[in-house]
Design a protein around this motif. Structure first.
Motif, PDB file in Angstrom:
ATOM      1  N   UNK A 100       0.872  -1.171   0.000  1.00 21.40           N
ATOM      2  CA  UNK A 100       0.000   0.000   0.000  1.00 21.40           C
ATOM      3  C   UNK A 100       0.907   1.219   0.000  1.00 21.40           C
ATOM      4  N   UNK A 101       0.636   2.151  -0.933  1.00 23.44           N
ATOM      5  CA  UNK A 101       1.537   3.290  -1.063  1.00 23.44           C
ATOM      6  C   UNK A 101       0.777   4.590  -1.349  1.00 23.44           C
ATOM      7  N   UNK A 102       1.134   5.653  -0.597  1.00 18.48           N
ATOM      8  CA  UNK A 102       0.708   7.000  -0.916  1.00 18.48           C
ATOM      9  C   UNK A 102      -0.646   7.443  -0.398  1.00 18.48           C
ATOM     10  N   UNK A 103      -1.312   6.666   0.470  1.00 18.16           N
ATOM     11  CA  UNK A 103      -2.627   7.067   0.978  1.00 18.16           C
ATOM     12  C   UNK A 103      -2.477   8.063   2.125  1.00 18.16           C
ATOM     13  N   UNK A 104      -3.439   8.976   2.225  1.00 14.47           N
ATOM     14  CA  UNK A 104      -3.418  10.025   3.232  1.00 14.47           C
ATOM     15  C   UNK A 104      -4.731   9.969   4.016  1.00 14.47           C
ATOM     16  N   UNK A 105      -4.673   9.410   5.243  1.00 11.92           N
ATOM     17  CA  UNK A 105      -5.835   9.341   6.128  1.00 11.92           C
ATOM     18  C   UNK A 105      -5.851  10.632   6.939  1.00 11.92           C
ATOM     19  N   UNK A 106      -6.929  11.442   6.793  1.00  9.25           N
ATOM     20  CA  UNK A 106      -6.948  12.742   7.464  1.00  9.25           C
ATOM     21  C   UNK A 106      -8.344  13.091   7.965  1.00  9.25           C
ATOM     22  N   UNK A 107      -8.374  13.600   9.197  1.00  9.49           N
ATOM     23  CA  UNK A 107      -9.593  14.161   9.795  1.00  9.49           C
ATOM     24  C   UNK A 107     -10.770  13.191   9.770  1.00  9.49           C
ATOM     25  N   UNK A 108     -10.514  11.934  10.062  1.00 12.17           N
ATOM     26  CA  UNK A 108     -11.576  10.946  10.134  1.00 12.17           C
ATOM     27  C   UNK A 108     -11.421  10.119  11.388  1.00 12.17           C
ATOM     28  N   UNK A 109     -11.974   8.913  11.354  1.00 11.22           N
ATOM     29  CA  UNK A 109     -11.836   7.977  12.464  1.00 11.22           C
ATOM     30  C   UNK A 109     -12.151   6.584  11.939  1.00 11.22           C
ATOM     31  N   UNK A 110     -11.668   5.589  12.634  1.00 10.64           N
ATOM     32  CA  UNK A 110     -11.979   4.213  12.267  1.00 10.64           C
ATOM     33  C   UNK A 110     -13.269   3.796  12.960  1.00 10.64           C
ATOM     34  N   UNK A 111     -14.256   3.317  12.195  1.00 10.98           N
ATOM     35  CA  UNK A 111     -15.507   2.895  12.815  1.00 10.98           C
ATOM     36  C   UNK A 111     -15.368   1.603  13.611  1.00 10.98           C
ATOM     37  N   UNK A 112     -14.325   0.812  13.325  1.00 11.20           N
ATOM     38  CA  UNK A 112     -14.067  -0.422  14.072  1.00 11.20           C
ATOM     39  C   UNK A 112     -12.627  -0.850  13.837  1.00 11.20           C
ATOM     40  N   UNK A 113     -11.984  -1.337  14.873  1.00 15.50           N
ATOM     41  CA  UNK A 113     -10.605  -1.775  14.743  1.00 15.50           C
ATOM     42  C   UNK A 113      -9.671  -0.599  14.535  1.00 15.50           C
ATOM     43  N   UNK A 114      -8.472  -0.908  14.076  1.00 10.16           N
ATOM     44  CA  UNK A 114      -7.464   0.117  13.822  1.00 10.16           C
ATOM     45  C   UNK A 114      -7.768   0.843  12.513  1.00 10.16           C
ATOM     46  N   UNK A 115      -7.111   1.965  12.306  1.00 12.72           N
ATOM     47  CA  UNK A 115      -7.231   2.667  11.029  1.00 12.72           C
ATOM     48  C   UNK A 115      -6.694   1.754   9.926  1.00 12.72           C
ATOM     49  N   UNK A 116      -5.519   1.179  10.151  1.00 11.67           N
ATOM     50  CA  UNK A 116      -4.925   0.213   9.217  1.00 11.67           C
ATOM     51  C   UNK A 116      -4.630  -1.058   9.994  1.00 11.67           C
ATOM     52  N   UNK A 117      -5.165  -2.182   9.520  1.00 12.60           N
ATOM     53  CA  UNK A 117      -4.913  -3.481  10.157  1.00 12.60           C
ATOM     54  C   UNK A 117      -4.303  -4.428   9.141  1.00 12.60           C
ATOM     55  N   UNK A 118      -3.228  -5.058   9.520  1.00 10.69           N
ATOM     56  CA  UNK A 118      -2.604  -6.072   8.688  1.00 10.69           C
ATOM     57  C   UNK A 118      -3.235  -7.428   9.010  1.00 10.69           C
ATOM     58  N   UNK A 119      -4.519  -7.544   8.726  1.00 13.08           N
ATOM     59  CA  UNK A 119      -5.286  -8.783   8.843  1.00 13.08           C
ATOM     60  C   UNK A 119      -6.676  -8.528   8.285  1.00 13.08           C
ATOM     61  N   UNK A 135       3.902  -8.083   3.872  1.00 15.81           N
ATOM     62  CA  UNK A 135       3.152  -6.944   3.336  1.00 15.81           C
ATOM     63  C   UNK A 135       3.807  -5.644   3.789  1.00 15.81           C
ATOM     64  N   UNK A 136       3.476  -4.572   3.079  1.00 16.84           N
ATOM     65  CA  UNK A 136       4.143  -3.297   3.338  1.00 16.84           C
ATOM     66  C   UNK A 136       3.176  -2.127   3.178  1.00 16.84           C
ATOM     67  N   UNK A 137       3.290  -1.153   4.087  1.00 19.47           N
ATOM     68  CA  UNK A 137       2.628   0.142   3.942  1.00 19.47           C
ATOM     69  C   UNK A 137       3.744   1.174   3.908  1.00 19.47           C
ATOM     70  N   UNK A 138       3.787   1.976   2.836  1.00 18.42           N
ATOM     71  CA  UNK A 138       4.875   2.927   2.669  1.00 18.42           C
ATOM     72  C   UNK A 138       4.366   4.262   2.145  1.00 18.42           C
ATOM     73  N   UNK A 139       5.049   5.311   2.540  1.00 16.62           N
ATOM     74  CA  UNK A 139       4.770   6.648   2.024  1.00 16.62           C
ATOM     75  C   UNK A 139       3.302   7.044   2.252  1.00 16.62           C
ATOM     76  N   UNK A 140       2.763   6.658   3.390  1.00 16.70           N
ATOM     77  CA  UNK A 140       1.376   6.992   3.752  1.00 16.70           C
ATOM     78  C   UNK A 140       1.383   7.945   4.945  1.00 16.70           C
TER      79      UNK A 140
END
Length: 157
Positions: free
Chosen positions: A78-97, A107-112
């Motif tokens: 996953x590359x280049x996403x910008x999570x801003x001014x929100x919230x996760x409705x359940x669990x983490x914002x980003x979950x590796x599962x 797996x990899x999350x980069x440049x986010x």
């Protein structure tokens, strides 16, 4: 078979394309604001042919509102996403599962970025990034403005 590139402009197209990706494929998310997006990135790439989920332009795909991302499988990037001014409705914002507990491997999350991604109640306990599985990587990411309970990034064993 040649790797395919999917360009998507809404959450429905995104999740439909993510269900049909194969090793070496890329899904490019068009620039814009992605409101209330539950993104589910399942797949199995290989070391030589990972599967990519990328912003059309890094930082110009803003994920906001009640949104989150699940990464489940192997050799997913996953590359280049910008999570801003929100919230996760359940669990983490980003979950590796996945939803059924499928863990990720290699797996990899980069440049986010995750910025000011907080619930309305600052005593709510949730994480911004939860790593499950093995050999996963988070790099070159920016985290700012977390003001609620819970860990910013946690590695679950």
């Amino acid at each position: 078979m040649h790797a395919r590139v999917f360009y998507v402009s809404n959450v429905s197209e995104l999740n439909t394309s993510l269900m049909s990706v194969a090793a070496g494929d890329s899904v490019i998310i068009k620039n814009g604001i992605w409101q209330n997006a539950k993104i589910i990135f399942y797949g199995n790439g290989t070391a030589d042919k990972p599967i990519y989920l990328m912003a059309e332009t890094p930082g110009n795909v803003m994920v906001t509102g009640a949104s989150n991302l699940k990464i489940a499988g192997s050799y997913l990037v996953v590359e280049g996403l910008y999570f801003k001014d929100g919230y996760s409705p359940s669990g983490a914002v980003v979950e590796f599962r996945g939803d059924a507990g499928q863990e990720s491997k290699n797996c990899r999350m980069t440049n986010c970025a995750i910025v000011n991604y907080n619930p309305s109640n600052d005593s709510t306990d949730y994480k911004w990034v939860s790593l499950y599985g093995s050999y996963n990587r988070v790099d070159h990411c920016y985290f700012k403005g977390k003001n609620h309970l819970g860990t910013t990034l946690v590695v679950w064993r």
